[in-house]
Write a protein that holds these residues in place. Structure first.
Motif, PDB file in Angstrom:
ATOM      1  N   PRO A  80       0.841  -1.211   0.000  1.00  0.00           N
ATOM      2  CA  PRO A  80       0.000   0.000   0.000  1.00  0.00           C
ATOM      3  C   PRO A  80       0.870   1.252   0.000  1.00  0.00           C
ATOM      4  N   ALA A  81       0.237   2.401  -0.069  1.00  0.00           N
ATOM      5  CA  ALA A  81       0.976   3.662   0.008  1.00  0.00           C
ATOM      6  C   ALA A  81       1.604   3.786   1.388  1.00  0.00           C
ATOM      7  N   LEU A  82       2.897   4.037   1.420  1.00  0.00           N
ATOM      8  CA  LEU A  82       3.627   4.175   2.673  1.00  0.00           C
ATOM      9  C   LEU A  82       4.352   5.516   2.685  1.00  0.00           C
ATOM     10  N   ASN A  83       4.593   6.026   3.883  1.00  0.00           N
ATOM     11  CA  ASN A  83       5.228   7.326   4.054  1.00  0.00           C
ATOM     12  C   ASN A  83       6.632   7.144   4.632  1.00  0.00           C
ATOM     13  N   ASN A  84       7.640   7.146   3.766  1.00  0.00           N
ATOM     14  CA  ASN A  84       9.030   6.978   4.181  1.00  0.00           C
ATOM     15  C   ASN A  84       9.255   5.690   4.992  1.00  0.00           C
ATOM     16  N   PRO A  85       8.956   4.529   4.432  1.00  0.00           N
ATOM     17  CA  PRO A  85       9.156   3.278   5.157  1.00  0.00           C
ATOM     18  C   PRO A  85      10.628   3.030   5.451  1.00  0.00           C
ATOM     19  N   VAL A  86      10.893   2.457   6.646  1.00  0.00           N
ATOM     20  CA  VAL A  86      12.274   2.193   7.048  1.00  0.00           C
ATOM     21  C   VAL A  86      12.526   0.722   7.332  1.00  0.00           C
ATOM     22  N   ALA A  87      11.463  -0.081   7.420  1.00  0.00           N
ATOM     23  CA  ALA A  87      11.631  -1.505   7.717  1.00  0.00           C
ATOM     24  C   ALA A  87      10.424  -2.266   7.214  1.00  0.00           C
ATOM     25  N   VAL A  88      10.623  -3.558   6.893  1.00  0.00           N
ATOM     26  CA  VAL A  88       9.533  -4.415   6.446  1.00  0.00           C
ATOM     27  C   VAL A  88       9.742  -5.803   7.020  1.00  0.00           C
ATOM     28  N   ASN A  89       8.633  -6.491   7.333  1.00  0.00           N
ATOM     29  CA  ASN A  89       8.707  -7.848   7.853  1.00  0.00           C
ATOM     30  C   ASN A  89       7.636  -8.695   7.182  1.00  0.00           C
ATOM     31  N   ALA A  90       8.067  -9.709   6.440  1.00  0.00           N
ATOM     32  CA  ALA A  90       7.151 -10.583   5.710  1.00  0.00           C
ATOM     33  C   ALA A  90       6.754 -11.762   6.579  1.00  0.00           C
ATOM     34  N   ALA A 137       5.064  -3.210   7.744  1.00  0.00           N
ATOM     35  CA  ALA A 137       6.180  -2.287   7.571  1.00  0.00           C
ATOM     36  C   ALA A 137       6.089  -1.181   8.608  1.00  0.00           C
ATOM     37  N   MET A 138       7.185  -0.479   8.759  1.00  0.00           N
ATOM     38  CA  MET A 138       7.208   0.690   9.626  1.00  0.00           C
ATOM     39  C   MET A 138       7.522   1.906   8.782  1.00  0.00           C
ATOM     40  N   ASP A 139       6.682   2.936   8.915  1.00  0.00           N
ATOM     41  CA  ASP A 139       6.926   4.191   8.212  1.00  0.00           C
ATOM     42  C   ASP A 139       6.676   5.349   9.158  1.00  0.00           C
ATOM     43  N   ASP A 140       6.583   6.551   8.623  1.00  0.00           N
ATOM     44  CA  ASP A 140       6.416   7.725   9.477  1.00  0.00           C
ATOM     45  C   ASP A 140       5.113   7.715  10.270  1.00  0.00           C
ATOM     46  N   THR A 141       4.131   6.919   9.823  1.00  0.00           N
ATOM     47  CA  THR A 141       2.852   6.863  10.534  1.00  0.00           C
ATOM     48  C   THR A 141       2.855   5.809  11.628  1.00  0.00           C
ATOM     49  N   GLY A 142       3.838   4.921  11.608  1.00  0.00           N
ATOM     50  CA  GLY A 142       3.905   3.844  12.594  1.00  0.00           C
ATOM     51  C   GLY A 142       3.975   2.495  11.905  1.00  0.00           C
ATOM     52  N   VAL A 143       3.152   1.549  12.340  1.00  0.00           N
ATOM     53  CA  VAL A 143       3.112   0.207  11.759  1.00  0.00           C
ATOM     54  C   VAL A 143       1.946   0.102  10.785  1.00  0.00           C
ATOM     55  N   VAL A 144       2.221  -0.422   9.590  1.00  0.00           N
ATOM     56  CA  VAL A 144       1.194  -0.634   8.570  1.00  0.00           C
ATOM     57  C   VAL A 144       1.280  -2.100   8.123  1.00  0.00           C
ATOM     58  N   CYS A 145       0.139  -2.803   8.095  1.00  0.00           N
ATOM     59  CA  CYS A 145       0.119  -4.209   7.685  1.00  0.00           C
ATOM     60  C   CYS A 145      -0.866  -4.409   6.537  1.00  0.00           C
ATOM     61  N   TRP A 146      -0.617  -5.408   5.701  1.00  0.00           N
ATOM     62  CA  TRP A 146      -1.513  -5.724   4.592  1.00  0.00           C
ATOM     63  C   TRP A 146      -1.441  -7.227   4.292  1.00  0.00           C
ATOM     64  N   GLY A 147      -2.439  -7.718   3.538  1.00  0.00           N
ATOM     65  CA  GLY A 147      -2.500  -9.137   3.215  1.00  0.00           C
ATOM     66  C   GLY A 147      -3.592  -9.832   4.011  1.00  0.00           C
ATOM     67  N   TYR A 148      -3.430 -11.128   4.253  1.00  0.00           N
ATOM     68  CA  TYR A 148      -4.438 -11.947   4.940  1.00  0.00           C
ATOM     69  C   TYR A 148      -4.707 -11.407   6.338  1.00  0.00           C
ATOM     70  N   ASN A 149      -5.997 -11.248   6.671  1.00  0.00           N
ATOM     71  CA  ASN A 149      -6.336 -10.608   7.943  1.00  0.00           C
ATOM     72  C   ASN A 149      -7.498 -11.299   8.652  1.00  0.00           C
ATOM     73  N   TYR A 150      -7.705 -12.574   8.379  1.00  0.00           N
ATOM     74  CA  TYR A 150      -8.848 -13.275   8.963  1.00  0.00           C
ATOM     75  C   TYR A 150      -8.818 -13.241  10.486  1.00  0.00           C
ATOM     76  N   TYR A 151      -7.646 -13.337  11.058  1.00  0.00           N
ATOM     77  CA  TYR A 151      -7.523 -13.368  12.520  1.00  0.00           C
ATOM     78  C   TYR A 151      -7.198 -11.999  13.109  1.00  0.00           C
ATOM     79  N   ASN A 154       2.175   3.200  20.726  1.00  0.00           N
ATOM     80  CA  ASN A 154       2.798   4.413  21.229  1.00  0.00           C
ATOM     81  C   ASN A 154       4.266   4.451  20.803  1.00  0.00           C
ATOM     82  N   ASN A 155       4.557   5.139  19.705  1.00  0.00           N
ATOM     83  CA  ASN A 155       5.916   5.285  19.197  1.00  0.00           C
ATOM     84  C   ASN A 155       6.572   3.922  18.935  1.00  0.00           C
ATOM     85  N   PRO A 156       6.013   3.114  18.037  1.00  0.00           N
ATOM     86  CA  PRO A 156       6.591   1.791  17.751  1.00  0.00           C
ATOM     87  C   PRO A 156       7.972   1.894  17.120  1.00  0.00           C
TER      88      PRO A 156
END
Length: 238
Positions: free
Chosen positions: A104-114, A121-135, A144-146
């Motif tokens: 997805p659209a990210l704002n200056n991402p600095v890390a990603v974990n598959a 991923a982690m970007d300027d907004t904090g933690v952003v996740c995408w993909g399977y989300n059933y659980y 708070n400041n991840p």
């Protein structure tokens, strides 16, 4: 040295190598230079060398077919997909049946974990996740400041100013975080989770009883360790 753990410099991971800044120096690393050169997924692995990213192992979903990357920062191997951070942001390739490789659209991402079927991923907004989300593993709670995130099988964990926060599937107690003292790292595995705090390595979820039958294979029973500085949770081992 033990004095490094839990002190202010350990919070943060400037070089995105999953080793907190304050713990880089004791093992001979440097907070500004990534020490992490290899990442192992479930059935494939990737490494960073002078040429960029090199992946090997199972590649039936194209997880080893590395696209063009510019000024690579980090790489992370999931189940059947792989992600990296470069000048363009986060780039993922391989399996995408659940949208885990559609960044997805990210704002200056600095890390990603598959993870297995989701990615965070982690970007300027904090933690952003995408993909399977059933659980609910991709539904990020208020943090708070991840400073770190780890995507597991059907759960996700992060490290923020409050400590370790986990969400998603909790069938084996993998998101029920025990009492931790100054945690500086967290890793989400298959059905268990581990963290590094002042006491050393602490694990919870599957594997605490070691019955010899999956998923209780002792992966959460931590042996005697001498001043551990990093931890990584796999499927049935740590």
């Amino acid at each position: 040295e033990p004095g490094y753990r839990g002190t202010a410099p350990t919070v943060g991971d400037t070089d995105n190598d999953t080793i907190p800044d304050g713990l880089d120096l004791p093992p001979g690393g440097h907070p500004l230079v990534p020490d992490r050169s290899v990442d192992v997924g479930v059935s494939h692995a990737c490494a960073i060398d002078d040429t960029g990213v090199v992946c090997w192992g199972r590649s039936d979903e194209g997880q080893n077919t590395v696209p063009v990357l510019v000024n690579l920062v980090a790489v992370n191997a999931g189940l059947y997909h792989t992600c990296a951070v470069d000048d363009s942001g986060v780039v993922c390739w391989g399996e995408n049946i659940d949208g885990q490789s559609t960044v997805p659209a990210l704002n200056n991402p600095v890390a990603v974990n598959a993870g297995y079927y989701h990615t965070c991923a982690m970007d300027d907004t904090g933690v952003v996740c995408w993909g399977y989300n059933y659980y609910g593993q991709g539904t990020v709670p208020a943090l708070n400041n991840p400073v770190a995130v780890s995507a597991g099988h059907y759960h996700t964990c992060a490290l923020d100013d409050t400590g370790v926060v986990c969400w998603g599937n909790n069938y084996t107690g993998q998101t029920t975080v025990p009492a931790l003292t100054n945690p500086v790292a967290v890793t989400a595995g298959f059905k268990h989770t581990c963290a590094l705090d002042d006491s050393g390595v602490v694990c919870w979820g599957a594997g605490v009883t070691n019955t010899g039958s999956a998923p209780e294979l002792g992966q959460s029973i931590v042996p005697t360790l001498n001043n551990p500085v990093a931890v990584s949770a796999g499927i049935y081992h740590t």
